[in-house]
Scaffold this active site. Structure first.
Site, PDB file in Angstrom:
ATOM      1  N   LYS A  33       0.844  -1.209   0.000  1.00 52.58           N
ATOM      2  CA  LYS A  33       0.000   0.000   0.000  1.00 52.58           C
ATOM      3  C   LYS A  33       0.877   1.256   0.000  1.00 52.58           C
ATOM      4  O   LYS A  33       2.087   1.167   0.278  1.00 52.58           O
ATOM      5  CB  LYS A  33      -0.927  -0.049   1.217  1.00 52.58           C
ATOM      6  CG  LYS A  33      -1.964  -1.185   1.142  1.00 52.58           C
ATOM      7  CD  LYS A  33      -2.832  -1.230   2.394  1.00 52.58           C
ATOM      8  CE  LYS A  33      -3.952  -2.249   2.262  1.00 52.58           C
ATOM      9  NZ  LYS A  33      -4.770  -2.332   3.504  1.00 52.58           N
ATOM     10  N   ARG A  87      -1.574 -14.564   3.830  1.00 50.55           N
ATOM     11  CA  ARG A  87      -2.368 -13.933   4.904  1.00 50.55           C
ATOM     12  C   ARG A  87      -1.616 -14.052   6.232  1.00 50.55           C
ATOM     13  O   ARG A  87      -1.597 -13.132   7.033  1.00 50.55           O
ATOM     14  CB  ARG A  87      -3.751 -14.602   5.049  1.00 50.55           C
ATOM     15  CG  ARG A  87      -4.752 -14.253   3.971  1.00 50.55           C
ATOM     16  CD  ARG A  87      -5.145 -12.809   3.918  1.00 50.55           C
ATOM     17  NE  ARG A  87      -6.038 -12.371   4.972  1.00 50.55           N
ATOM     18  CZ  ARG A  87      -6.701 -11.197   4.948  1.00 50.55           C
ATOM     19  NH1 ARG A  87      -6.576 -10.372   3.915  1.00 50.55           N
ATOM     20  NH2 ARG A  87      -7.473 -10.844   5.938  1.00 50.55           N
ATOM     21  N   ARG A  96       2.514  -6.809   9.174  1.00 51.08           N
ATOM     22  CA  ARG A  96       1.782  -5.746   9.884  1.00 51.08           C
ATOM     23  C   ARG A  96       2.225  -5.641  11.343  1.00 51.08           C
ATOM     24  O   ARG A  96       2.304  -4.544  11.902  1.00 51.08           O
ATOM     25  CB  ARG A  96       0.280  -6.007   9.779  1.00 51.08           C
ATOM     26  CG  ARG A  96      -0.269  -5.729   8.369  1.00 51.08           C
ATOM     27  CD  ARG A  96      -1.625  -6.341   8.155  1.00 51.08           C
ATOM     28  NE  ARG A  96      -2.275  -5.901   6.922  1.00 51.08           N
ATOM     29  CZ  ARG A  96      -3.426  -6.393   6.481  1.00 51.08           C
ATOM     30  NH1 ARG A  96      -4.057  -7.360   7.152  1.00 51.08           N
ATOM     31  NH2 ARG A  96      -3.965  -5.940   5.365  1.00 51.08           N
ATOM     32  N   HIS A 156      -1.696  -5.285   1.326  1.00 47.59           N
ATOM     33  CA  HIS A 156      -2.958  -5.971   1.039  1.00 47.59           C
ATOM     34  C   HIS A 156      -2.645  -7.405   0.633  1.00 47.59           C
ATOM     35  O   HIS A 156      -1.680  -7.635  -0.104  1.00 47.59           O
ATOM     36  CB  HIS A 156      -3.708  -5.297  -0.126  1.00 47.59           C
ATOM     37  CG  HIS A 156      -4.802  -6.172  -0.671  1.00 47.59           C
ATOM     38  ND1 HIS A 156      -6.025  -6.287  -0.051  1.00 47.59           N
ATOM     39  CD2 HIS A 156      -4.824  -7.035  -1.727  1.00 47.59           C
ATOM     40  CE1 HIS A 156      -6.764  -7.172  -0.721  1.00 47.59           C
ATOM     41  NE2 HIS A 156      -6.063  -7.636  -1.741  1.00 47.59           N
TER      42      HIS A 156
HETATM   43  P1  GDP Z   1      -7.729  -7.021   5.218  1.00 45.83           P
HETATM   44  O1  GDP Z   1      -8.199  -8.101   4.284  1.00 45.83           O
HETATM   45  O2  GDP Z   1      -6.972  -7.581   6.402  1.00 45.83           O
HETATM   46  O3  GDP Z   1      -6.928  -5.946   4.541  1.00 45.83           O
HETATM   47  O4  GDP Z   1      -9.031  -6.330   5.849  1.00 45.83           O
HETATM   48  P2  GDP Z   1     -10.449  -5.930   5.170  1.00 45.83           P
HETATM   49  O5  GDP Z   1     -10.601  -6.561   3.833  1.00 45.83           O
HETATM   50  O6  GDP Z   1     -11.508  -6.193   6.189  1.00 45.83           O
HETATM   51  O7  GDP Z   1     -10.358  -4.357   5.040  1.00 45.83           O
HETATM   52  C1  GDP Z   1      -9.655  -3.746   3.992  1.00 45.83           C
HETATM   53  C2  GDP Z   1      -8.840  -2.585   4.538  1.00 45.83           C
HETATM   54  O8  GDP Z   1      -9.757  -1.599   5.063  1.00 45.83           O
HETATM   55  C3  GDP Z   1      -7.919  -2.899   5.734  1.00 45.83           C
HETATM   56  O9  GDP Z   1      -6.686  -3.463   5.365  1.00 45.83           O
HETATM   57  C4  GDP Z   1      -7.797  -1.530   6.375  1.00 45.83           C
HETATM   58  O10 GDP Z   1      -6.868  -0.705   5.671  1.00 45.83           O
HETATM   59  C5  GDP Z   1      -9.205  -0.957   6.199  1.00 45.83           C
HETATM   60  N1  GDP Z   1     -10.114  -1.252   7.329  1.00 45.83           N
HETATM   61  C6  GDP Z   1     -10.701  -2.445   7.591  1.00 45.83           C
HETATM   62  N2  GDP Z   1     -11.498  -2.369   8.682  1.00 45.83           N
HETATM   63  C7  GDP Z   1     -11.419  -1.103   9.121  1.00 45.83           C
HETATM   64  C8  GDP Z   1     -12.009  -0.390  10.222  1.00 45.83           C
HETATM   65  O11 GDP Z   1     -12.765  -0.926  11.037  1.00 45.83           O
HETATM   66  N3  GDP Z   1     -11.701   0.925  10.346  1.00 45.83           N
HETATM   67  C9  GDP Z   1     -10.866   1.564   9.478  1.00 45.83           C
HETATM   68  N4  GDP Z   1     -10.638   2.866   9.701  1.00 45.83           N
HETATM   69  N5  GDP Z   1     -10.276   0.935   8.444  1.00 45.83           N
HETATM   70  C10 GDP Z   1     -10.532  -0.381   8.261  1.00 45.83           C
HETATM   71 MG    MG Z   2      -9.644  -8.045   2.785  1.00 42.42          MG
END
Ligand code: GDP
Ligand code: MG
Length: 197
Positions: free
Chosen positions: A15, A124, A141, A164
């Site tokens: 990112k 992951r 992370r 990501h």
């Molecule tokens: P990932 O697959 O671990 O990246 O998580 P997700 O697919 O659920 O979310 C995509 C991205 O959105 C995350 O990597 C974060 O950058 C952001 N994000 C996810 N959940 C939250 C949240 O509850 N609050 C905020 N501010 N950002 C979030």
């Molecule tokens: Mg995701």
């Protein structure tokens, strides 16, 4: 069946925060060190339209992202109605979705296709939990990010977590098709394939 497991593919993106912090090499190193194969890689500037497509607006995905926001608010006793006008995970997920457009277009990213045994799950694991505080030490992370859901939510922006990685095989197939043409994906053998499995 085994061939399919060995050739599983996933999409990884460094990112904009990861690129600006000079973490591209470190992330690629960890992927290659595990024995996974890079089969495509490029630096690029995403548009908001690209990001809208990348993160599905299906109810399931919005609920997943909104659910994380709800958990954070519950943990820190934040009144969601007062702060965001709703406590509905789908609506809150749509809010996170809109913040992602700003974050992931704020600078160039590096996208790559990674192939290998159970690549989705392996990467992951390397990436670690979405929320830096919950990401184990030793993960990308966990080792390189310190942002918090609570601060990000109150500042109306996405959590800055460096990398990501596709969440499951179906997501990976969709994302690879979105970001790469088939002639940009390469085929070769890594030495490990003769030795490690
Ligand atoms: P990932 O697959 O671990 O990246 O998580 P997700 O697919 O659920 O979310 C995509 C991205 O959105 C995350 O990597 C974060 O950058 C952001 N994000 C996810 N959940 C939250 C949240 O509850 N609050 C905020 N501010 N950002 C979030
Ligand atoms: Mg995701």
């Amino acid at each position: 069946m085994f061939k399919k497991l060995k050739e599983e593919r996933t999409l990884v993106m460094v990112k904009p925060d990861g690129v600006k912090r000079g973490l591209v090499g470190e992330i690629v190193k960890r992927i290659e060190q595990r024995g996974l194969k890079l089969i495509a890689l490029e630096m690029f500037q995403a548009t908001k339209e690209d990001i809208e497509k990348h993160y599905s607006t299906s109810e399931e995905n919005l609920k997943n992202m909104g659910g994380k926001l709800v958990s954070t608010c519950e943990k820190y006793n934040i009144d969601m109605i007062k702060e965001f006008g709703t406590s509905d995970p789908v609506k809150l997920g749509a809010l996170v979705h809109s913040w992602l457009g700003e974050y992931l277009t704020s600078g160039p990213m590096v996208k790559m296709v990674v192939q290998g045994i159970l690549a989705v799950e392996m990467v992951r694991k390397l990436a670690g939990n979405t929320m830096p505080a919950q990401a184990e030490m030793g993960t990308i992370r966990g080792d390189f990010s310190v942002d918090s859901g609570i601060i990000a939510n109150t500042q109306r922006r996405a959590v800055r977590n460096v990398v990501h990685a596709s969440g499951n095989v179906a997501e990976a197939e969709f994302e690879i098709g979105l970001w790469f043409k088939s002639d940009e994906i390469h085929s070769y053998k890594r030495a490990e394939e003769e030795i490690m499995f």
